[in-house]
Scaffold this motif. Structure first.
Motif, PDB file in Angstrom:
ATOM      1  N   ASP A  64       0.833  -1.201   0.000  1.00  0.00           N
ATOM      2  CA  ASP A  64       0.000   0.000   0.000  1.00  0.00           C
ATOM      3  C   ASP A  64       0.871   1.256   0.000  1.00  0.00           C
ATOM      4  O   ASP A  64       0.550   2.257  -0.667  1.00  0.00           O
ATOM      5  N   ARG A  65       1.967   1.219   0.735  1.00  0.00           N
ATOM      6  CA  ARG A  65       2.852   2.393   0.754  1.00  0.00           C
ATOM      7  C   ARG A  65       3.496   2.612  -0.613  1.00  0.00           C
ATOM      8  O   ARG A  65       3.638   3.748  -1.079  1.00  0.00           O
ATOM      9  N   VAL A  66       3.895   1.514  -1.258  1.00  0.00           N
ATOM     10  CA  VAL A  66       4.481   1.634  -2.604  1.00  0.00           C
ATOM     11  C   VAL A  66       3.464   2.240  -3.561  1.00  0.00           C
ATOM     12  O   VAL A  66       3.808   3.087  -4.409  1.00  0.00           O
ATOM     13  N   ALA A  67       2.205   1.823  -3.452  1.00  0.00           N
ATOM     14  CA  ALA A  67       1.169   2.395  -4.318  1.00  0.00           C
ATOM     15  C   ALA A  67       1.019   3.895  -4.069  1.00  0.00           C
ATOM     16  O   ALA A  67       0.877   4.689  -5.005  1.00  0.00           O
ATOM     17  N   ILE A  68       1.085   4.289  -2.796  1.00  0.00           N
ATOM     18  CA  ILE A  68       0.979   5.720  -2.464  1.00  0.00           C
ATOM     19  C   ILE A  68       2.183   6.479  -3.005  1.00  0.00           C
ATOM     20  O   ILE A  68       2.053   7.576  -3.565  1.00  0.00           O
ATOM     21  N   GLU A  69       3.392   5.905  -2.834  1.00  0.00           N
ATOM     22  CA  GLU A  69       4.602   6.566  -3.333  1.00  0.00           C
ATOM     23  C   GLU A  69       4.544   6.721  -4.850  1.00  0.00           C
ATOM     24  O   GLU A  69       4.891   7.777  -5.396  1.00  0.00           O
ATOM     25  N   THR A  70       4.100   5.675  -5.540  1.00  0.00           N
ATOM     26  CA  THR A  70       4.013   5.734  -7.003  1.00  0.00           C
ATOM     27  C   THR A  70       2.996   6.776  -7.450  1.00  0.00           C
ATOM     28  O   THR A  70       3.242   7.563  -8.376  1.00  0.00           O
ATOM     29  N   GLU A  71       1.837   6.782  -6.782  1.00  0.00           N
ATOM     30  CA  GLU A  71       0.810   7.767  -7.132  1.00  0.00           C
ATOM     31  C   GLU A  71       1.304   9.183  -6.841  1.00  0.00           C
ATOM     32  O   GLU A  71       1.079  10.105  -7.639  1.00  0.00           O
ATOM     33  N   TYR A  72       1.984   9.352  -5.722  1.00  0.00           N
ATOM     34  CA  TYR A  72       2.504  10.681  -5.357  1.00  0.00           C
ATOM     35  C   TYR A  72       3.529  11.162  -6.395  1.00  0.00           C
ATOM     36  O   TYR A  72       3.490  12.316  -6.840  1.00  0.00           O
ATOM     37  N   ALA A  73       4.440  10.248  -6.780  1.00  0.00           N
ATOM     38  CA  ALA A  73       5.445  10.623  -7.780  1.00  0.00           C
ATOM     39  C   ALA A  73       4.782  10.969  -9.112  1.00  0.00           C
ATOM     40  O   ALA A  73       5.152  11.936  -9.780  1.00  0.00           O
ATOM     41  N   GLY A  74       3.786  10.170  -9.507  1.00  0.00           N
ATOM     42  CA  GLY A  74       3.097  10.452 -10.759  1.00  0.00           C
ATOM     43  C   GLY A  74       2.365  11.785 -10.731  1.00  0.00           C
ATOM     44  O   GLY A  74       2.390  12.545 -11.707  1.00  0.00           O
ATOM     45  N   LYS A  75       1.721  12.094  -9.610  1.00  0.00           N
ATOM     46  CA  LYS A  75       1.016  13.375  -9.516  1.00  0.00           C
ATOM     47  C   LYS A  75       1.995  14.536  -9.496  1.00  0.00           C
ATOM     48  O   LYS A  75       1.706  15.609 -10.040  1.00  0.00           O
TER      49      LYS A  75
END
Length: 612
Positions: A64-75
């Protein structure tokens, strides 16, 4: 004193905790599940299962943290992309505030990259390791529990055999006791025959033998059970429980390593993130309001002097024509003042049916400005011309290097034909020479523009000077034959805004357009004068355009609209303005009066050959 006592007590408490932890570690080294928890097999099975569940829960947390990090980087990357300066805003990049904002966006993009690094590292290093460890632990736990169940089943089977042997022994013993009693009673009974007594004796002997056999079997099973039970609880079961202990310690140790590893992944990018923050701070500190103010002055400074006081006009001493001239001069000066300010950057070329609306005396550049930038204020014009000259000089340098390289290549090919055919370079060399010559011609032209712009006094191009000249009667009038009578010493220095007046009777809304030079014999000047007034004067310049090439009429064309000229099939004409996308090409031809006839013809009716 109290502080010393408090510090001493805190040190003693910390020392006690350290000693307790060391004692606990030593005791844990001496203790094992096999000896201390020999009877807690079921609870240990539950405990190890919960431990592996906790490890898998940590893996889900990391996912879940990796998904948040990836989404944050993409945004973050989308944010940087959305706020990148647009092409129309590139001219503002010279300001320190805009440069700082661009550097800020770059640093934020780097931050997004570091968040992606964290996400990828957690995915490849931590999550993969946790998943693999969890799978391995479950397999080992399953095997340990299976081995423990097998040992317990063997012990249970042996205990069942012992219980069965004991029951058999008890039954045989009771039977033997009964047989002995029966034999004793028969031996004492005088009424029984000797044969019957002997039969009781044989039964007794048989029962006693069975009892002894059952006793021996029971003793044997008991010994086997005791041996197995001792081996089970002292060796076999402790080995299985110790394996479970090692499995759980491996899980706990892995939990610790993965948490520390995740923190290390975060710490590894911390220095780069810190540098990004330093870059953002540096970008902010690079903003200089004074420098930006100076650049604004450089960009928009026209070079004009402020207008002098407007003189008082006594209408009783002026004739009506002078009043009309004065009114016209004021409107023209206001128009020129507007063109000398920031709104001049927004003036675009007007395109109509024949692409002849407006009064641009020069061809326009891609951004809608004149070729010699004469529509700009003096300072801005000189800067544009200097930039264009520098650009042409750079292109000439590059093209010269390319030509020299081709010449060297040709010499090498001529010296050694096996390397290549020198004729293959000849065409490229000719093309390079032609480009270089054209660039030099353009450079000379723009140098002439710059020299001319540098020689013009600032005051002569100011709105007030134009106003005064118009008020004093220094005007240029257009005649019906397209010529102009220039009453100024330097007519080229006057802003060419006649189109704003002459096009009033042939505006784009009317469907007809007029060129900045009148067509011979078209009567355009008279029409405009009648629309404005016989005594109306306006500024204009007539410039003979250089031909861009030649064309041949493929079909006959009868001019039916104003601005076009007729032509016969096969007639040769000069091209002076190419098609701008409206389907018309501007051409000219010599007439019988040693002049030129100019106008527009359909592009599809001619075959053009442009000069290279």
């Amino acid at each position: 004193m109290l502080a010393l006592l408090a510090s001493g007590s805190s040190r003693s408490s910390s020392n006690n905790k350290l000693a307790e932890s060391e004692n606990a570690a030593q005791n844990s080294n001496n203790m094992s599940w096999g000896t201390e928890l020999w009877d807690q097999n079921d609870n240990l099975a539950i405990h190890t299962n919960r431990g592996i569940d906790a490890l898998e829960k940590y893996a889900n947390f990391l996912r879940d943290r990796v998904a948040i990090e990836t989404e944050y980087a993409g945004k973050l990357r989308r944010l940087v992309k959305n706020y990148q300066p647009k092409k129309k805003e590139e001219e503002d990049n010279e300001f320190t505030s805009m440069q700082a904002f661009r550097n800020l966006l770059k640093e934020v993009g780097d931050l997004a990259g570091q968040r992606e690094v964290v996400s990828e590292s957690l995915q490849l290093q931590i999550i993969a390791g946790v998943t693999l460890l969890s799978k391995t632990l479950r397999e080992e736990r399953k095997k340990c529990l299976s081995d423990g169940a097998t040992l317990q089943q063997n012990l249970t089977t042996q205990l069942s055999s012992l219980d069965r042997a004991k029951r058999n022994y008890e039954k045989a013993y009771r039977d033997s006791e009964k047989a002995v009693d029966s034999y004793k009673r028969a031996d004492m009974d005088l009424n029984l025959s000797r044969a019957e007594v002997e039969r009781y004796k044989n039964v007794m002997t048989s029962k006693i033998q069975q009892s002894d056999d059952a006793k021996n079997e029971y003793a044997n099973q008991l010994q086997k059970t005791n041996n197995l039970q001792q081996q089970h609880f002292s060796m076999l079961l402790p080995a299985v429980l110790n394996r479970l202990q090692e499995l759980d310690e491996k899980r706990t140790r892995g939990f610790r390593e993965f948490i520390v590893g995740a923190a290390d992944v975060e710490s590894s990018v911390a220095p780069i993130i810190a540098r990004c923050m330093e870059g953002i701070v540096k970008a902010g500190e690079s903003i200089n309001e004074k420098e930006d103010t100076f650049k604004v002055i450089e960009r928009y400074q026209s070079g004009f002097t402020p207008p002098r006081d407007i003189p008082f006009e006594d209408l009783s001493k002026l004739d009506p024509d002078a009043v009309q001239d004065s009114h016209y001069s004021n409107s023209t000066s206001n128009h020129l003042t507007m063109r000398g300010t920031m709104s001049a950057n927004k003036l675009k070329k007007r395109v109509g049916i024949f692409n002849i609306f407006g009064s641009n005396k020069n061809s326009l550049t891609a951004d809608g400005q004149k070729e010699d930038f004469s529509d700009l204020p003096p300072n801005q014009r000189r800067k544009k011309l200097q930039a264009k000259i520098a650009e042409l000089q750079q292109k000439i340098s590059q093209e010269t290097n390319a030509r020299d390289g081709l010449m060297k290549m040709k010499i090498v090919y001529e010296a050694n034909s096996s390397l290549g055919n020198p004729m293959t370079v000849e065409g490229q060399l000719n093309e390079s020479e032609h480009k270089l010559e054209k660039l030099k011609v353009d450079l000379k032209k723009y140098q002439g523009f710059l020299e001319k712009a540098s020689q013009v006094p600032v005051a002569t191009s100011s709105p007030q000077a134009n106003r005064n000249q118009l008020q004093n009667g220094h005007r240029t009038s257009r005649h019906s034959n397209g010529s102009a009578d220039d009453h100024h010493e330097d007519g080229d220095d006057q802003p060419d805004d006649a189109g704003s007046l002459s096009s009033s009777s042939a505006s784009p809304e009317s469907g007809l357009g007029t060129s900045h030079t009148s067509l011979p014999g078209s009567g355009q000047g008279s029409a405009n004068e009648n629309a404005i007034g016989e005594d109306t004067y306006y500024e204009t310049e007539v410039e003979t355009l250089n031909p861009l090439g030649t064309c041949r009429a493929l079909y006959p064309f009868e001019a039916s609209s104003e601005g076009s000229i007729p032509m016969n099939e096969g007639e040769e004409l000069q091209v002076i303005e190419i098609d701008q996308g409206d389907g018309w090409t501007r051409v000219r031809r010599a007439n019988n009066s040693n002049g030129w006839d100019e106008g527009f013809v359909p592009t599809s009716y001619i075959e053009c050959t442009l000069y290279a």
